[in-house]
Design a protein around this motif. Structure first.
Motif, PDB file in Angstrom:
ATOM      1  N   PRO A 207       0.790  -1.245   0.000  1.00 58.12           N
ATOM      2  CA  PRO A 207       0.000   0.000   0.000  1.00 58.12           C
ATOM      3  C   PRO A 207       0.817   1.286   0.000  1.00 58.12           C
ATOM      4  CG  PRO A 207      -0.837  -1.558   1.633  1.00 58.12           C
ATOM      5  CD  PRO A 207       0.450  -2.105   1.138  1.00 58.12           C
ATOM      6  N   SER A 208       1.959   1.301   0.700  1.00 59.53           N
ATOM      7  CA  SER A 208       2.747   2.535   0.790  1.00 59.53           C
ATOM      8  C   SER A 208       3.258   3.016  -0.565  1.00 59.53           C
ATOM      9  CB  SER A 208       3.934   2.343   1.742  1.00 59.53           C
ATOM     10  OG  SER A 208       3.480   2.240   3.075  1.00 59.53           O
ATOM     11  N   SER A 209       3.431   2.082  -1.502  1.00 62.05           N
ATOM     12  CA  SER A 209       3.853   2.483  -2.852  1.00 62.05           C
ATOM     13  C   SER A 209       2.819   3.407  -3.479  1.00 62.05           C
ATOM     14  CB  SER A 209       4.047   1.246  -3.740  1.00 62.05           C
ATOM     15  OG  SER A 209       5.099   0.440  -3.286  1.00 62.05           O
ATOM     16  N   TYR A 210       1.543   3.097  -3.250  1.00 58.13           N
ATOM     17  CA  TYR A 210       0.476   3.913  -3.829  1.00 58.13           C
ATOM     18  C   TYR A 210       0.408   5.285  -3.152  1.00 58.13           C
ATOM     19  CZ  TYR A 210      -0.998  -0.438  -6.027  1.00 58.13           C
ATOM     20  OH  TYR A 210      -1.032  -1.593  -6.781  1.00 58.13           O
TER      21      TYR A 210
ATOM     22  N   THR B  65      -5.280  11.294  -6.721  1.00 60.29           N
ATOM     23  CA  THR B  65      -6.462  10.900  -5.941  1.00 60.29           C
ATOM     24  C   THR B  65      -6.707   9.400  -6.053  1.00 60.29           C
ATOM     25  OG1 THR B  65      -7.482  13.071  -6.210  1.00 60.29           O
ATOM     26  CG2 THR B  65      -8.954  11.244  -5.670  1.00 60.29           C
ATOM     27  N   ALA B  66      -6.599   8.884  -7.274  1.00 60.35           N
ATOM     28  CA  ALA B  66      -6.807   7.448  -7.493  1.00 60.35           C
ATOM     29  C   ALA B  66      -5.758   6.626  -6.742  1.00 60.35           C
ATOM     30  CB  ALA B  66      -6.750   7.137  -8.991  1.00 60.35           C
ATOM     31  N   ALA B  67      -4.520   7.108  -6.708  1.00 59.00           N
ATOM     32  CA  ALA B  67      -3.446   6.395  -5.999  1.00 59.00           C
ATOM     33  C   ALA B  67      -3.712   6.367  -4.496  1.00 59.00           C
ATOM     34  CB  ALA B  67      -2.097   7.050  -6.295  1.00 59.00           C
ATOM     35  N   TYR B  68      -4.125   7.502  -3.937  1.00 56.40           N
ATOM     36  CA  TYR B  68      -4.455   7.564  -2.503  1.00 56.40           C
ATOM     37  C   TYR B  68      -5.627   6.642  -2.180  1.00 56.40           C
ATOM     38  CZ  TYR B  68      -1.412  11.490  -1.222  1.00 56.40           C
ATOM     39  OH  TYR B  68      -0.334  12.291  -0.936  1.00 56.40           O
ATOM     40  N   GLU B  69      -6.636   6.667  -3.027  1.00 48.81           N
ATOM     41  CA  GLU B  69      -7.820   5.815  -2.795  1.00 48.81           C
ATOM     42  C   GLU B  69      -7.439   4.343  -2.811  1.00 48.81           C
ATOM     43  OE1 GLU B  69     -10.375   7.254  -5.872  1.00 48.81           O
ATOM     44  OE2 GLU B  69     -11.314   8.782  -4.586  1.00 48.81           O
ATOM     45  N   LYS B  70      -6.529   3.979  -3.700  1.00 45.72           N
ATOM     46  CA  LYS B  70      -6.067   2.588  -3.775  1.00 45.72           C
ATOM     47  C   LYS B  70      -5.322   2.204  -2.496  1.00 45.72           C
ATOM     48  CE  LYS B  70      -5.089  -1.362  -5.811  1.00 45.72           C
ATOM     49  NZ  LYS B  70      -6.139  -2.373  -6.074  1.00 45.72           N
ATOM     50  N   ALA B  71      -4.440   3.098  -2.020  1.00 50.47           N
ATOM     51  CA  ALA B  71      -3.688   2.825  -0.790  1.00 50.47           C
ATOM     52  C   ALA B  71      -4.637   2.617   0.384  1.00 50.47           C
ATOM     53  CB  ALA B  71      -2.726   3.974  -0.499  1.00 50.47           C
ATOM     54  N   ILE B  72      -5.632   3.501   0.506  1.00 57.44           N
ATOM     55  CA  ILE B  72      -6.582   3.440   1.628  1.00 57.44           C
ATOM     56  C   ILE B  72      -7.483   2.220   1.522  1.00 57.44           C
ATOM     57  CG2 ILE B  72      -8.616   4.606   2.599  1.00 57.44           C
ATOM     58  CD1 ILE B  72      -7.077   7.271   1.934  1.00 57.44           C
ATOM     59  N   GLU B  73      -7.820   1.843   0.306  1.00 60.57           N
ATOM     60  CA  GLU B  73      -8.624   0.624   0.090  1.00 60.57           C
ATOM     61  C   GLU B  73      -7.879  -0.611   0.596  1.00 60.57           C
ATOM     62  OE1 GLU B  73      -9.537  -2.096  -3.788  1.00 60.57           O
ATOM     63  OE2 GLU B  73      -9.838   0.061  -4.036  1.00 60.57           O
ATOM     64  N   MET B  74      -6.556  -0.590   0.456  1.00 58.96           N
ATOM     65  CA  MET B  74      -5.741  -1.739   0.854  1.00 58.96           C
ATOM     66  C   MET B  74      -5.439  -1.744   2.348  1.00 58.96           C
ATOM     67  SD  MET B  74      -3.082  -1.691  -2.350  1.00 58.96           S
ATOM     68  CE  MET B  74      -2.201  -3.190  -1.970  1.00 58.96           C
ATOM     69  N   GLU B  75      -5.275  -0.549   2.935  1.00 61.81           N
ATOM     70  CA  GLU B  75      -4.890  -0.482   4.350  1.00 61.81           C
ATOM     71  C   GLU B  75      -5.303   0.869   4.941  1.00 61.81           C
ATOM     72  OE1 GLU B  75      -0.842  -0.556   7.123  1.00 61.81           O
ATOM     73  OE2 GLU B  75      -0.731  -1.163   5.033  1.00 61.81           O
ATOM     74  N   GLY B  76      -5.918   0.838   6.112  1.00 57.53           N
ATOM     75  CA  GLY B  76      -6.341   2.069   6.778  1.00 57.53           C
ATOM     76  C   GLY B  76      -5.224   2.653   7.618  1.00 57.53           C
ATOM     77  N   ASP B  77      -4.190   3.160   6.969  1.00 54.53           N
ATOM     78  CA  ASP B  77      -3.044   3.743   7.664  1.00 54.53           C
ATOM     79  C   ASP B  77      -3.289   5.239   7.871  1.00 54.53           C
ATOM     80  OD1 ASP B  77      -0.391   5.086   7.934  1.00 54.53           O
ATOM     81  OD2 ASP B  77       0.361   3.050   7.730  1.00 54.53           O
TER      82      ASP B  77
ATOM     83  N   GLU C 128      -7.707  11.472  12.217  1.00 52.44           N
ATOM     84  CA  GLU C 128      -7.804  11.749  13.648  1.00 52.44           C
ATOM     85  C   GLU C 128      -8.274  10.519  14.421  1.00 52.44           C
ATOM     86  OE1 GLU C 128      -7.582  15.230  15.727  1.00 52.44           O
ATOM     87  OE2 GLU C 128      -5.959  14.524  14.453  1.00 52.44           O
ATOM     88  N   THR C 129      -9.222   9.800  13.861  1.00 56.59           N
ATOM     89  CA  THR C 129      -9.735   8.586  14.521  1.00 56.59           C
ATOM     90  C   THR C 129      -8.609   7.577  14.733  1.00 56.59           C
ATOM     91  OG1 THR C 129     -11.922   8.884  13.531  1.00 56.59           O
ATOM     92  CG2 THR C 129     -11.384   6.683  14.332  1.00 56.59           C
ATOM     93  N   LEU C 130      -7.802   7.371  13.686  1.00 52.30           N
ATOM     94  CA  LEU C 130      -6.701   6.403  13.768  1.00 52.30           C
ATOM     95  C   LEU C 130      -5.556   6.939  14.629  1.00 52.30           C
ATOM     96  CD1 LEU C 130      -6.669   5.351  10.002  1.00 52.30           C
ATOM     97  CD2 LEU C 130      -7.409   3.923  11.910  1.00 52.30           C
ATOM     98  N   TYR C 131      -5.305   8.233  14.524  1.00 53.47           N
ATOM     99  CA  TYR C 131      -4.195   8.856  15.249  1.00 53.47           C
ATOM    100  C   TYR C 131      -4.408   8.811  16.760  1.00 53.47           C
ATOM    101  CZ  TYR C 131      -0.656  12.435  16.359  1.00 53.47           C
ATOM    102  OH  TYR C 131       0.426  13.107  16.858  1.00 53.47           O
ATOM    103  N   THR C 132      -5.637   9.048  17.199  1.00 54.01           N
ATOM    104  CA  THR C 132      -5.920   9.055  18.640  1.00 54.01           C
ATOM    105  C   THR C 132      -5.790   7.667  19.262  1.00 54.01           C
ATOM    106  OG1 THR C 132      -8.291   8.883  18.132  1.00 54.01           O
ATOM    107  CG2 THR C 132      -7.431  11.077  18.577  1.00 54.01           C
ATOM    108  N   GLU C 133      -5.807   6.622  18.437  1.00 55.88           N
ATOM    109  CA  GLU C 133      -5.667   5.260  18.948  1.00 55.88           C
ATOM    110  C   GLU C 133      -4.204   4.858  19.150  1.00 55.88           C
ATOM    111  OE1 GLU C 133      -7.719   2.910  16.083  1.00 55.88           O
ATOM    112  OE2 GLU C 133      -9.721   3.567  16.699  1.00 55.88           O
ATOM    113  N   LEU C 134      -3.272   5.699  18.662  1.00 55.82           N
ATOM    114  CA  LEU C 134      -1.850   5.374  18.766  1.00 55.82           C
ATOM    115  C   LEU C 134      -1.348   5.559  20.191  1.00 55.82           C
ATOM    116  CD1 LEU C 134      -0.453   7.232  15.621  1.00 55.82           C
ATOM    117  CD2 LEU C 134      -0.877   4.783  15.811  1.00 55.82           C
ATOM    118  N   GLU C 135      -0.251   4.851  20.510  1.00 51.68           N
ATOM    119  CA  GLU C 135       0.441   5.083  21.778  1.00 51.68           C
ATOM    120  C   GLU C 135       1.044   6.490  21.761  1.00 51.68           C
ATOM    121  OE1 GLU C 135       0.610   2.975  24.330  1.00 51.68           O
ATOM    122  OE2 GLU C 135      -0.477   1.357  23.317  1.00 51.68           O
TER     123      GLU C 135
END
Length: 240
Positions: free
Chosen positions: A150-153, A170-182, A210-217
């Motif tokens: 996913p990071s390649s996209y 935009t298409a590249a970002y959407e592909k990355a997010i589709e593969m992994e919610g980073d 923000e949702t994902l970030y607040t879950e981090l240590e």
């Protein structure tokens, strides 16, 4: 367990120690891996496979100079190792010696043109030096060789946005997010959207971030200063 049992009968066998170290490295247990690899090097200090593995752990902890010393020893035994030149190239990248980094990575690519990580790393270096056309070429090659990373996209998306190709970015970002919610994917996507006048969608991506970030240590939240700065910039832009 089988290898550990075998080691009881031959505790000073460097090949066995290296094999166990590599297995721990694949499992992500770097400290255990380094213990076994270090032990192996005390018995066989010039084993290139062991040096390469130990050097990669040292490199991951940002001690580039020590890793380079290790790699010089390995280079004497295996001067045609693509993995070795890839690692040396990324050490120079970590030291911000970009010309040396590109030279080493190009040598690695010459030795193994089908190793996706070399093309990916060349993309990273060219992106950091503002050579966006070259970065696009290498990220595209990396994706062709390994389409499930996913990071390649995400990095392709950053590159395309710098080339003012917003639609394909935009298409590249959407592909990355589709593969992994980073969280980084959402943050970079939000920045690009905001910079190109799509504030509503940028806010949606920032909310996902923000949702994902607040879950981090807590340590993970502050480990990357650039992320902290980008987050604050968007919060100020959105009046949050």
């Amino acid at each position: 367990d089988t290898y550990l049992e075998a080691l009881e009968f031959s505790p000073e066998n460097p090949d066995m120690l290296t094999t166990i170290g590599l297995l721990y490295l694949r499992m992500g247990e770097n400290y255990k891996a380094f213990d076994f690899l270090g032990n192996s090097l005390t018995h066989d200090p010039k084993n290139p496979k062991t040096i390469l593995a130990a050097g990669s752990i040292i490199q991951d902890h940002s001690d580039m100079d020590v890793a380079l010393v290790k790699y010089r020893v390995a280079a004497v035994a295996t001067p045609s190792s693509a993995q070795l030149w890839n690692n040396v190239g990324m050490c120079f990248f970590g030291k911000q010696r970009y010309v040396a980094s590109i030279a080493c990575l190009k040598k690695a690519l010459y030795l193994d043109p089908f190793e996706w990580i070399i093309s990916y790393n060349l993309g990273l270096v060219h992106l950091n030096t503002g050579q966006y056309a070259s970065a696009f070429h290498h990220f595209s090659a990396s994706i062709n060789l390994k389409p499930d990373f996913p990071s390649s996209y995400m990095h392709l998306g950053i590159t395309l946005s710098r080339l003012n190709d917003v639609a394909n970015a935009t298409a590249a970002y959407e592909k990355a997010i589709e593969m992994e919610g980073d969280f980084l994917f959402h943050l970079n996507f939000a920045v690009m959207l905001e910079n190109n006048g799509n504030s509503d969608r940028a806010k949606e991506q920032f909310a996902e971030f923000e949702t994902l970030y607040t879950e981090l240590e807590d340590d993970a939240k502050t480990s990357d200063k650039e992320v902290v700065e980008m987050r604050q910039t968007l919060k100020d832009r959105f009046g949050m």
